[in-house]
Design a protein around this motif. Structure first.
Motif, PDB file in Angstrom:
ATOM      1  N   ILE A  46       0.838  -1.203   0.000  1.00 55.94           N
ATOM      2  CA  ILE A  46       0.000   0.000   0.000  1.00 55.94           C
ATOM      3  C   ILE A  46       0.872   1.252   0.000  1.00 55.94           C
ATOM      4  CG2 ILE A  46      -1.759   1.304   1.274  1.00 55.94           C
ATOM      5  CD1 ILE A  46      -2.781  -1.293   0.003  1.00 55.94           C
ATOM      6  N   ARG A  47       1.935   1.249   0.790  1.00 56.53           N
ATOM      7  CA  ARG A  47       2.852   2.406   0.798  1.00 56.53           C
ATOM      8  C   ARG A  47       3.450   2.630  -0.584  1.00 56.53           C
ATOM      9  NH1 ARG A  47       5.423   0.000   5.374  1.00 56.53           N
ATOM     10  NH2 ARG A  47       4.366   0.708   7.224  1.00 56.53           N
ATOM     11  N   GLN A  48       3.921   1.560  -1.210  1.00 56.70           N
ATOM     12  CA  GLN A  48       4.514   1.685  -2.541  1.00 56.70           C
ATOM     13  C   GLN A  48       3.504   2.251  -3.533  1.00 56.70           C
ATOM     14  OE1 GLN A  48       5.995  -2.234  -3.567  1.00 56.70           O
ATOM     15  NE2 GLN A  48       8.086  -1.468  -3.352  1.00 56.70           N
ATOM     16  N   LEU A  49       2.287   1.750  -3.484  1.00 57.87           N
ATOM     17  CA  LEU A  49       1.269   2.233  -4.419  1.00 57.87           C
ATOM     18  C   LEU A  49       0.958   3.704  -4.192  1.00 57.87           C
ATOM     19  CD1 LEU A  49      -1.155  -0.821  -4.485  1.00 57.87           C
ATOM     20  CD2 LEU A  49       0.298   0.009  -6.367  1.00 57.87           C
ATOM     21  N   MET A  50       0.868   4.102  -2.932  1.00 59.49           N
ATOM     22  CA  MET A  50       0.512   5.486  -2.635  1.00 59.49           C
ATOM     23  C   MET A  50       1.659   6.462  -2.903  1.00 59.49           C
ATOM     24  SD  MET A  50      -2.043   5.110   0.613  1.00 59.49           S
ATOM     25  CE  MET A  50      -2.125   6.877   0.795  1.00 59.49           C
ATOM     26  N   GLU A  51       2.872   5.972  -3.025  1.00 62.50           N
ATOM     27  CA  GLU A  51       4.009   6.854  -3.322  1.00 62.50           C
ATOM     28  C   GLU A  51       3.895   7.476  -4.704  1.00 62.50           C
ATOM     29  OE1 GLU A  51       7.678   4.710  -3.011  1.00 62.50           O
ATOM     30  OE2 GLU A  51       7.583   4.590  -0.843  1.00 62.50           O
ATOM     31  N   LEU A  52       3.423   6.712  -5.669  1.00 62.75           N
ATOM     32  CA  LEU A  52       3.489   7.165  -7.057  1.00 62.75           C
ATOM     33  C   LEU A  52       2.144   7.185  -7.768  1.00 62.75           C
ATOM     34  CD1 LEU A  52       5.447   8.055  -9.264  1.00 62.75           C
ATOM     35  CD2 LEU A  52       5.863   5.655  -9.794  1.00 62.75           C
ATOM     36  N   THR A  53       1.269   6.276  -7.395  1.00 66.20           N
ATOM     37  CA  THR A  53      -0.013   6.151  -8.090  1.00 66.20           C
ATOM     38  C   THR A  53      -0.963   7.264  -7.670  1.00 66.20           C
ATOM     39  OG1 THR A  53       0.281   3.760  -7.898  1.00 66.20           O
ATOM     40  CG2 THR A  53      -1.883   4.550  -8.602  1.00 66.20           C
ATOM     41  N   PRO A  54      -1.597   7.937  -8.621  1.00 63.54           N
ATOM     42  CA  PRO A  54      -2.634   8.906  -8.229  1.00 63.54           C
ATOM     43  C   PRO A  54      -3.729   8.187  -7.424  1.00 63.54           C
ATOM     44  CG  PRO A  54      -2.059   9.165 -10.539  1.00 63.54           C
ATOM     45  CD  PRO A  54      -1.393   7.907 -10.070  1.00 63.54           C
ATOM     46  N   ILE A  55      -4.160   8.801  -6.350  1.00 62.41           N
ATOM     47  CA  ILE A  55      -5.154   8.180  -5.464  1.00 62.41           C
ATOM     48  C   ILE A  55      -6.417   7.802  -6.232  1.00 62.41           C
ATOM     49  CG2 ILE A  55      -6.680   8.591  -3.473  1.00 62.41           C
ATOM     50  CD1 ILE A  55      -3.688   8.062  -2.782  1.00 62.41           C
ATOM     51  N   SER A  56      -6.810   8.588  -7.206  1.00 61.79           N
ATOM     52  CA  SER A  56      -8.025   8.309  -7.973  1.00 61.79           C
ATOM     53  C   SER A  56      -7.902   7.044  -8.820  1.00 61.79           C
ATOM     54  CB  SER A  56      -8.367   9.494  -8.876  1.00 61.79           C
ATOM     55  OG  SER A  56      -7.335   9.686  -9.828  1.00 61.79           O
ATOM     56  N   LYS A  57      -6.707   6.461  -8.862  1.00 58.37           N
ATOM     57  CA  LYS A  57      -6.481   5.272  -9.685  1.00 58.37           C
ATOM     58  C   LYS A  57      -6.233   4.017  -8.859  1.00 58.37           C
ATOM     59  CE  LYS A  57      -4.812   7.543 -13.755  1.00 58.37           C
ATOM     60  NZ  LYS A  57      -3.922   7.214 -14.829  1.00 58.37           N
ATOM     61  N   LEU A  58      -6.419   4.098  -7.545  1.00 55.69           N
ATOM     62  CA  LEU A  58      -6.216   2.945  -6.661  1.00 55.69           C
ATOM     63  C   LEU A  58      -7.551   2.400  -6.184  1.00 55.69           C
ATOM     64  CD1 LEU A  58      -3.288   3.991  -4.302  1.00 55.69           C
ATOM     65  CD2 LEU A  58      -3.298   2.192  -6.024  1.00 55.69           C
ATOM     66  N   MET A  59      -7.660   1.064  -6.178  1.00 58.26           N
ATOM     67  CA  MET A  59      -8.904   0.445  -5.737  1.00 58.26           C
ATOM     68  C   MET A  59      -8.626  -0.763  -4.854  1.00 58.26           C
ATOM     69  SD  MET A  59     -11.123   0.221  -9.195  1.00 58.26           S
ATOM     70  CE  MET A  59      -9.758  -0.406 -10.161  1.00 58.26           C
ATOM     71  N   TYR A  60      -9.359  -0.835  -3.788  1.00 59.94           N
ATOM     72  CA  TYR A  60      -9.380  -2.059  -2.991  1.00 59.94           C
ATOM     73  C   TYR A  60     -10.204  -3.092  -3.739  1.00 59.94           C
ATOM     74  CZ  TYR A  60     -11.332  -5.488   0.089  1.00 59.94           C
ATOM     75  OH  TYR A  60     -11.748  -6.677   0.608  1.00 59.94           O
ATOM     76  N   ASP A  69     -12.300   7.002  -1.146  1.00 57.71           N
ATOM     77  CA  ASP A  69     -11.976   6.878  -2.574  1.00 57.71           C
ATOM     78  C   ASP A  69     -11.484   5.469  -2.893  1.00 57.71           C
ATOM     79  OD1 ASP A  69     -12.637   9.526  -3.044  1.00 57.71           O
ATOM     80  OD2 ASP A  69     -10.558  10.226  -3.083  1.00 57.71           O
ATOM     81  N   ILE A  70     -10.491   5.000  -2.148  1.00 63.81           N
ATOM     82  CA  ILE A  70      -9.870   3.711  -2.442  1.00 63.81           C
ATOM     83  C   ILE A  70     -10.813   2.548  -2.160  1.00 63.81           C
ATOM     84  CG2 ILE A  70      -8.044   2.131  -1.690  1.00 63.81           C
ATOM     85  CD1 ILE A  70      -6.209   4.600  -1.431  1.00 63.81           C
ATOM     86  N   LEU A  71     -11.596   2.640  -1.096  1.00 60.79           N
ATOM     87  CA  LEU A  71     -12.479   1.543  -0.707  1.00 60.79           C
ATOM     88  C   LEU A  71     -13.802   1.526  -1.460  1.00 60.79           C
ATOM     89  CD1 LEU A  71     -11.887   1.633   3.149  1.00 60.79           C
ATOM     90  CD2 LEU A  71     -11.000  -0.067   1.516  1.00 60.79           C
ATOM     91  N   HIS A  72     -14.168   2.647  -2.096  1.00 55.17           N
ATOM     92  CA  HIS A  72     -15.505   2.700  -2.708  1.00 55.17           C
ATOM     93  C   HIS A  72     -15.585   3.565  -3.972  1.00 55.17           C
ATOM     94  CE1 HIS A  72     -19.862   2.829  -2.979  1.00 55.17           C
ATOM     95  NE2 HIS A  72     -19.805   4.147  -2.940  1.00 55.17           N
ATOM     96  N   ARG A  73     -15.327   4.840  -3.803  1.00 55.39           N
ATOM     97  CA  ARG A  73     -15.616   5.821  -4.846  1.00 55.39           C
ATOM     98  C   ARG A  73     -14.888   5.547  -6.168  1.00 55.39           C
ATOM     99  NH1 ARG A  73     -14.544  10.670  -2.079  1.00 55.39           N
ATOM    100  NH2 ARG A  73     -16.489  10.339  -0.997  1.00 55.39           N
ATOM    101  N   ASN A  74     -13.594   5.188  -6.102  1.00 52.48           N
ATOM    102  CA  ASN A  74     -12.835   4.983  -7.341  1.00 52.48           C
ATOM    103  C   ASN A  74     -13.409   3.850  -8.174  1.00 52.48           C
ATOM    104  OD1 ASN A  74     -11.175   7.046  -6.517  1.00 52.48           O
ATOM    105  ND2 ASN A  74      -9.519   5.712  -5.852  1.00 52.48           N
ATOM    106  N   ALA A  75     -13.766   2.743  -7.534  1.00 52.33           N
ATOM    107  CA  ALA A  75     -14.355   1.624  -8.273  1.00 52.33           C
ATOM    108  C   ALA A  75     -15.684   2.034  -8.903  1.00 52.33           C
ATOM    109  CB  ALA A  75     -14.543   0.424  -7.361  1.00 52.33           C
ATOM    110  N   CYS A  76     -16.495   2.790  -8.173  1.00 47.76           N
ATOM    111  CA  CYS A  76     -17.759   3.264  -8.734  1.00 47.76           C
ATOM    112  C   CYS A  76     -17.519   4.122  -9.962  1.00 47.76           C
ATOM    113  CB  CYS A  76     -18.550   4.037  -7.692  1.00 47.76           C
ATOM    114  SG  CYS A  76     -19.246   3.002  -6.398  1.00 47.76           S
TER     115      CYS A  76
END
Length: 153
Positions: A79-93, A139-146
């Motif tokens: 999760i740390r690695q993903l959040m370092e570079l990936t825009p938050i709007s592009k991450l999904m649980y 965002d990560i747990l819900h909104r982005n996937a929607c």
């Protein structure tokens, strides 16, 4: 389009599951508007996936299977690695649970817990405010996937 990248399937050759091998497709104009989701956090190629999501507007990352398959420390690390570079709007649980009902529970439990711990660290480090961390969690747990899958919120 969803691609199984990184670990997860017994019939794959992990050497060939690096998402960087998809660059030919990501640069093909025919797929420029198609959302492309890299599954399994592309583990162990997590940083490579984060890079692709940061430079290609249609690339997204789901981090199911890394949660709950890795150790707690491993899940935090991903999760740390993903959040370092990936825009938050592009991450999904996602749970990536299948066949075994316990995986749905464990994925949900550890997904929320580990994401919360990483966001808490970001607040303590001064990278985020509490309100920003709460919005990122939603965002990560819900909104982005929607948004990506065009579902009603």
């Amino acid at each position: 389009m969803q691609f199984h990248t990184g670990f997860g399937d017994p019939d794959l050759d992990l050497r060939l599951s690096n998402p960087l091998h998809l660059r030919f497709l990501l640069e093909d104009n025919r797929f420029h508007n198609a959302p492309i989701i890299l599954l399994h956090a592309s583990y162990p190629y997590t940083r490579e996936a984060g890079y692709l999501a940061s430079v290609y507007p249609n690339v997204y990352i789901g981090f199911g299977l890394a949660i709950p398959s890795l150790s707690v420390a491993g899940m935090r690390y991903v999760i740390r690695q993903l959040m370092e570079l990936t825009p938050i709007s592009k991450l999904m649980y996602s749970s990536d649970a299948h066949l075994i009902p316990d995986l749905y529970y464990l994925g949900a439990k550890w997904g929320r817990k580990v994401l919360g711990e990483v966001l808490d660290e970001s607040v303590k480090d001064g990278d985020l405010t509490v309100n920003e961390a709460e919005e990122i969690a939603v965002d990560i747990l819900h909104r982005n996937a929607c948004n990506i899958y065009q579902l009603d919120m």
